[in-house]
Design a protein around this motif. Sequence first.
Motif, short mmCIF file in Angstrom:
data_model
loop_
_atom_site.label_atom_id
_atom_site.label_comp_id
_atom_site.label_asym_id
_atom_site.label_seq_id
_atom_site.Cartn_x
_atom_site.Cartn_y
_atom_site.Cartn_z
N GLN A 36 0.83 -1.20 0.00
CA GLN A 36 0.00 0.00 0.00
C GLN A 36 0.87 1.26 0.00
O GLN A 36 2.01 1.24 0.43
CB GLN A 36 -0.91 0.03 1.24
CG GLN A 36 -1.86 -1.13 1.32
CD GLN A 36 -2.82 -1.15 0.15
OE1 GLN A 36 -3.47 -0.17 -0.14
NE2 GLN A 36 -2.90 -2.28 -0.52
N THR A 38 -0.23 3.86 1.68
CA THR A 38 -0.83 4.57 2.79
C THR A 38 -0.85 3.67 4.02
O THR A 38 -0.68 2.46 3.92
CB THR A 38 -2.27 5.00 2.45
OG1 THR A 38 -2.83 5.71 3.56
CG2 THR A 38 -3.16 3.80 2.16
N ASN A 40 -3.61 3.96 5.92
CA ASN A 40 -5.03 4.03 6.18
C ASN A 40 -5.54 2.63 6.52
O ASN A 40 -5.40 1.70 5.72
CB ASN A 40 -5.74 4.59 4.95
CG ASN A 40 -7.22 4.71 5.13
OD1 ASN A 40 -7.90 3.71 5.33
ND2 ASN A 40 -7.71 5.93 5.05
N ALA A 42 -8.51 1.32 6.66
CA ALA A 42 -9.53 0.78 5.77
C ALA A 42 -8.88 0.14 4.54
O ALA A 42 -9.28 -0.96 4.11
CB ALA A 42 -10.51 1.87 5.36
N GLN A 43 -7.89 0.80 3.97
CA GLN A 43 -7.20 0.25 2.80
C GLN A 43 -6.36 -0.96 3.18
O GLN A 43 -6.28 -1.94 2.44
CB GLN A 43 -6.36 1.31 2.14
CG GLN A 43 -7.20 2.39 1.49
CD GLN A 43 -6.36 3.46 0.83
OE1 GLN A 43 -5.17 3.29 0.60
NE2 GLN A 43 -6.99 4.58 0.52
N LEU A 44 -5.73 -0.92 4.34
CA LEU A 44 -4.95 -2.06 4.80
C LEU A 44 -5.85 -3.25 5.11
O LEU A 44 -5.47 -4.39 4.88
CB LEU A 44 -4.12 -1.68 6.04
CG LEU A 44 -2.98 -0.72 5.79
CD1 LEU A 44 -2.38 -0.25 7.09
CD2 LEU A 44 -1.92 -1.36 4.91
N HIS A 46 -8.63 -4.04 3.60
CA HIS A 46 -9.00 -4.68 2.33
C HIS A 46 -7.81 -5.46 1.74
O HIS A 46 -7.98 -6.58 1.26
CB HIS A 46 -9.49 -3.65 1.32
CG HIS A 46 -9.86 -4.27 0.02
ND1 HIS A 46 -10.98 -5.06 -0.14
CD2 HIS A 46 -9.24 -4.26 -1.19
CE1 HIS A 46 -11.03 -5.49 -1.37
NE2 HIS A 46 -10.00 -5.02 -2.04
N ALA A 47 -6.62 -4.89 1.81
CA ALA A 47 -5.44 -5.55 1.24
C ALA A 47 -5.04 -6.77 2.07
O ALA A 47 -4.55 -7.76 1.52
CB ALA A 47 -4.27 -4.58 1.16
N THR A 54 -14.57 -5.67 4.31
CA THR A 54 -13.56 -4.70 4.73
C THR A 54 -13.90 -4.07 6.07
O THR A 54 -13.02 -3.90 6.91
CB THR A 54 -13.38 -3.61 3.65
OG1 THR A 54 -12.98 -4.25 2.44
CG2 THR A 54 -12.31 -2.61 4.04
N TYR A 58 -11.53 -3.93 9.28
CA TYR A 58 -11.20 -2.57 9.74
C TYR A 58 -11.46 -2.46 11.25
O TYR A 58 -10.61 -1.97 11.99
CB TYR A 58 -12.03 -1.55 8.96
CG TYR A 58 -11.85 -0.13 9.42
CD1 TYR A 58 -10.69 0.58 9.14
CD2 TYR A 58 -12.86 0.51 10.14
CE1 TYR A 58 -10.53 1.88 9.57
CE2 TYR A 58 -12.70 1.82 10.57
CZ TYR A 58 -11.54 2.50 10.28
OH TYR A 58 -11.38 3.79 10.70
#
Length: 111
Positions: A36, A38, A40, A42-44, A46-47, A54, A58
């Motif tokens: 990633q 970022t 963040n 939320a993005q982590l 999902h990844a 998600t 989260y």
Amino acid sequence: MLPYVKQLTRVLSERLGWNRARMKLMARLMRALPMQTTTNLAQLAHAGKPQVETDSTYRRLQRFFAEFAFGYEALGRFLLDLVPTSPPYLAVLDRTEWHFGQTPVNVLGSC
């Protein structure tokens, strides 16, 4: 679970003694961070585990960081165990300032 996550979970369990759910979450987080651009959550989330909703991952990450106290000495020893024992060594410093909520975090500035 991906082989890389399994390996990280095994290494974490050998050195940190956390419960399995925390080790798997940390292993997924360690796998997701380099992918990633970022930090963040939320993005982590999902990844780290894209096949799960998600929002669920989260909230799990939020609880992990809010409720779990790291044994920083044990974590430091673990990280040092990952460093190669024979030269050549490569040292890298990052002066990135992160924010935890509204609080700026600059590790090099607080040492």
